[in-house]
Write a protein that holds these residues in place. Structure first.
Motif, PDB file in Angstrom:
ATOM      1  N   LYS A  41       0.876  -1.178   0.000  1.00 39.17           N
ATOM      2  CA  LYS A  41       0.000   0.000   0.000  1.00 39.17           C
ATOM      3  C   LYS A  41       0.904   1.215   0.000  1.00 39.17           C
ATOM      4  N   GLY A  42       0.600   2.165  -0.823  1.00 47.16           N
ATOM      5  CA  GLY A  42       1.418   3.372  -0.848  1.00 47.16           C
ATOM      6  C   GLY A  42       1.463   3.994  -2.219  1.00 47.16           C
ATOM      7  N   ASN A  43       2.550   4.680  -2.480  1.00 45.30           N
ATOM      8  CA  ASN A  43       2.727   5.380  -3.746  1.00 45.30           C
ATOM      9  C   ASN A  43       3.388   4.469  -4.763  1.00 45.30           C
ATOM     10  N   LEU A  44       2.854   4.470  -5.971  1.00 42.65           N
ATOM     11  CA  LEU A  44       3.442   3.704  -7.064  1.00 42.65           C
ATOM     12  C   LEU A  44       3.858   4.666  -8.163  1.00 42.65           C
ATOM     13  N   PHE A  45       5.082   4.532  -8.622  1.00 40.15           N
ATOM     14  CA  PHE A  45       5.590   5.309  -9.738  1.00 40.15           C
ATOM     15  C   PHE A  45       5.746   4.344 -10.902  1.00 40.15           C
ATOM     16  N   ILE A  46       4.992   4.589 -11.958  1.00 42.07           N
ATOM     17  CA  ILE A  46       4.976   3.664 -13.086  1.00 42.07           C
ATOM     18  C   ILE A  46       5.331   4.430 -14.357  1.00 42.07           C
ATOM     19  N   GLU A  47       6.422   4.022 -14.978  1.00 42.99           N
ATOM     20  CA  GLU A  47       6.840   4.669 -16.220  1.00 42.99           C
ATOM     21  C   GLU A  47       6.318   3.882 -17.413  1.00 42.99           C
ATOM     22  N   GLU A  48       5.571   4.572 -18.246  1.00 44.02           N
ATOM     23  CA  GLU A  48       5.079   4.009 -19.508  1.00 44.02           C
ATOM     24  C   GLU A  48       4.410   2.635 -19.334  1.00 44.02           C
ATOM     25  N   GLN A  58      -3.744  -1.379 -23.938  1.00 48.19           N
ATOM     26  CA  GLN A  58      -3.479  -0.052 -23.377  1.00 48.19           C
ATOM     27  C   GLN A  58      -4.764   0.502 -22.758  1.00 48.19           C
ATOM     28  N   ILE A  59      -5.887   0.267 -23.421  1.00 45.61           N
ATOM     29  CA  ILE A  59      -7.183   0.691 -22.875  1.00 45.61           C
ATOM     30  C   ILE A  59      -7.457  -0.048 -21.568  1.00 45.61           C
ATOM     31  N   LYS A  60      -7.215  -1.350 -21.556  1.00 46.20           N
ATOM     32  CA  LYS A  60      -7.415  -2.139 -20.334  1.00 46.20           C
ATOM     33  C   LYS A  60      -6.462  -1.682 -19.227  1.00 46.20           C
ATOM     34  N   MET A  61      -5.256  -1.272 -19.595  1.00 43.34           N
ATOM     35  CA  MET A  61      -4.305  -0.764 -18.608  1.00 43.34           C
ATOM     36  C   MET A  61      -4.858   0.509 -17.960  1.00 43.34           C
ATOM     37  N   ALA A  62      -5.476   1.371 -18.752  1.00 46.70           N
ATOM     38  CA  ALA A  62      -6.091   2.584 -18.197  1.00 46.70           C
ATOM     39  C   ALA A  62      -7.165   2.204 -17.180  1.00 46.70           C
ATOM     40  N   TYR A  63      -7.959   1.192 -17.491  1.00 46.16           N
ATOM     41  CA  TYR A  63      -8.999   0.735 -16.563  1.00 46.16           C
ATOM     42  C   TYR A  63      -8.366   0.221 -15.270  1.00 46.16           C
ATOM     43  N   PHE A  64      -7.293  -0.532 -15.410  1.00 44.54           N
ATOM     44  CA  PHE A  64      -6.581  -1.073 -14.252  1.00 44.54           C
ATOM     45  C   PHE A  64      -6.039   0.055 -13.374  1.00 44.54           C
ATOM     46  N   LEU A  65      -5.433   1.064 -14.000  1.00 40.01           N
ATOM     47  CA  LEU A  65      -4.853   2.175 -13.244  1.00 40.01           C
ATOM     48  C   LEU A  65      -5.926   2.965 -12.496  1.00 40.01           C
ATOM     49  N   THR A  66      -7.069   3.216 -13.136  1.00 45.62           N
ATOM     50  CA  THR A  66      -8.129   3.957 -12.435  1.00 45.62           C
ATOM     51  C   THR A  66      -8.708   3.122 -11.296  1.00 45.62           C
ATOM     52  N   ALA A  67      -8.777   1.817 -11.483  1.00 49.09           N
ATOM     53  CA  ALA A  67      -9.246   0.957 -10.391  1.00 49.09           C
ATOM     54  C   ALA A  67      -8.286   1.043  -9.205  1.00 49.09           C
ATOM     55  N   LEU A  75      -0.834   7.083  -7.530  1.00 52.92           N
ATOM     56  CA  LEU A  75      -0.033   6.724  -8.689  1.00 52.92           C
ATOM     57  C   LEU A  75       0.587   7.961  -9.316  1.00 52.92           C
ATOM     58  N   VAL A  76       1.804   7.804  -9.769  1.00 53.59           N
ATOM     59  CA  VAL A  76       2.440   8.779 -10.650  1.00 53.59           C
ATOM     60  C   VAL A  76       2.803   7.970 -11.888  1.00 53.59           C
ATOM     61  N   VAL A  77       2.199   8.338 -13.012  1.00 54.04           N
ATOM     62  CA  VAL A  77       2.353   7.570 -14.240  1.00 54.04           C
ATOM     63  C   VAL A  77       2.852   8.491 -15.343  1.00 54.04           C
ATOM     64  N   THR A  78       3.862   8.047 -16.071  1.00 54.47           N
ATOM     65  CA  THR A  78       4.275   8.770 -17.269  1.00 54.47           C
ATOM     66  C   THR A  78       3.747   8.013 -18.474  1.00 54.47           C
ATOM     67  N   SER A  79       3.404   8.750 -19.526  1.00 51.46           N
ATOM     68  CA  SER A  79       2.867   8.102 -20.714  1.00 51.46           C
ATOM     69  C   SER A  79       3.017   8.996 -21.931  1.00 51.46           C
ATOM     70  N   HIS A  80       3.181   8.362 -23.081  1.00 55.18           N
ATOM     71  CA  HIS A  80       3.123   9.038 -24.370  1.00 55.18           C
ATOM     72  C   HIS A  80       1.954   8.484 -25.179  1.00 55.18           C
ATOM     73  N   SER A  81       1.093   7.736 -24.545  1.00 52.46           N
ATOM     74  CA  SER A  81       0.044   7.016 -25.262  1.00 52.46           C
ATOM     75  C   SER A  81      -1.277   7.775 -25.257  1.00 52.46           C
ATOM     76  N   ASP A  82      -1.721   8.135 -26.453  1.00 53.16           N
ATOM     77  CA  ASP A  82      -3.037   8.751 -26.525  1.00 53.16           C
ATOM     78  C   ASP A  82      -4.134   7.733 -26.198  1.00 53.16           C
ATOM     79  N   PHE A  83      -3.889   6.448 -26.426  1.00 54.78           N
ATOM     80  CA  PHE A  83      -4.872   5.427 -26.052  1.00 54.78           C
ATOM     81  C   PHE A  83      -5.076   5.421 -24.531  1.00 54.78           C
ATOM     82  N   LEU A  84      -3.975   5.448 -23.794  1.00 55.09           N
ATOM     83  CA  LEU A  84      -4.057   5.421 -22.331  1.00 55.09           C
ATOM     84  C   LEU A  84      -4.733   6.688 -21.806  1.00 55.09           C
ATOM     85  N   VAL A  85      -4.269   7.845 -22.264  1.00 53.52           N
ATOM     86  CA  VAL A  85      -4.806   9.118 -21.775  1.00 53.52           C
ATOM     87  C   VAL A  85      -6.269   9.286 -22.199  1.00 53.52           C
TER      88      VAL A  85
END
Length: 176
Positions: A41-48, A58-67, A75-85
């Motif tokens: 439990k805590g802060n997660l930093f996830i790159e790409e 990538q769409i399912k990953m977005a669902y997972f991250l919001t869950a 969460l702190v997430v970096t992304s270049h994906s328009d699908f994710l965003v």
């Protein structure tokens, strides 16, 4: 995990093997699975997190991250994906629609090829989006306004328009 190391199992193909032979997406996502599986439990930093994933995943990953955010993870997430965003932005919009027009929400979600679970829907006050842009040899950080309409994708407009226009032009060339 076994004494001899990590193993993976592909349930669709019914094969098992050493993790070193798994796809790069499996190897990159494995640390997230392992720390969550151990009750972290805590802060997660996830790159790409979308790296090496098919657009559907990538769409399912977005669902997972919001869950995860809805479960209380920071969460702190970096992304270049328009699908994710875009997917996260759509979950914000769907959340607002569910609250204001539940029957319209049900109509839309019943038509989707992926099921939208309630734990995926997210309020705009639970997320922040920042755009890092290079201007005159320095990086400026701009906070993007998120509201019930989702996340504006201004950072992706120019390349998306370029590809759309190029595809359209090439399609017309085939007609001639």
């Amino acid at each position: 995990q076994e004494r001899t190391g990590l193993k993976f199992r592909d349930f669709q193909l019914n094969v098992e093997g050493n993790i070193t032979f798994a796809s790069s997406s499996i190897k990159e996502l494995l640390p997230i699975y392992l720390i969550l599986d151990r009750g972290f439990k805590g802060n997660l930093f996830i790159e790409e997190p979308e790296a090496h994933l098919h657009p559907w995943n990538q769409i399912k990953m977005a669902y997972f991250l919001t869950a995860l955010v809805n479960l209380g993870y920071n969460l702190v997430v970096t992304s270049h994906s328009d699908f994710l965003v875009s997917s996260i932005g759509s979950l914000v919009s769907l959340n607002a629609l569910r609250e204001t027009k539940p029957s319209k929400f049900r109509d839309i979600t019943n038509e989707l090829p992926l099921r939208i679970e309630e734990e995926y829907l997210i309020s705009p006050d639970k997320i922040s989006v920042y755009w890092f842009k290079l201007t005159e040899k320095k990086v400026e950080v701009e906070q993007i306004d998120i509201n019930k309409d989702g996340i504006p994708l201004s950072a992706f407009e120019e390349p998306t328009d370029f590809l759309f226009n190029l595809t359209e032009m090439l399609g017309h060339m085939g007609d001639q």
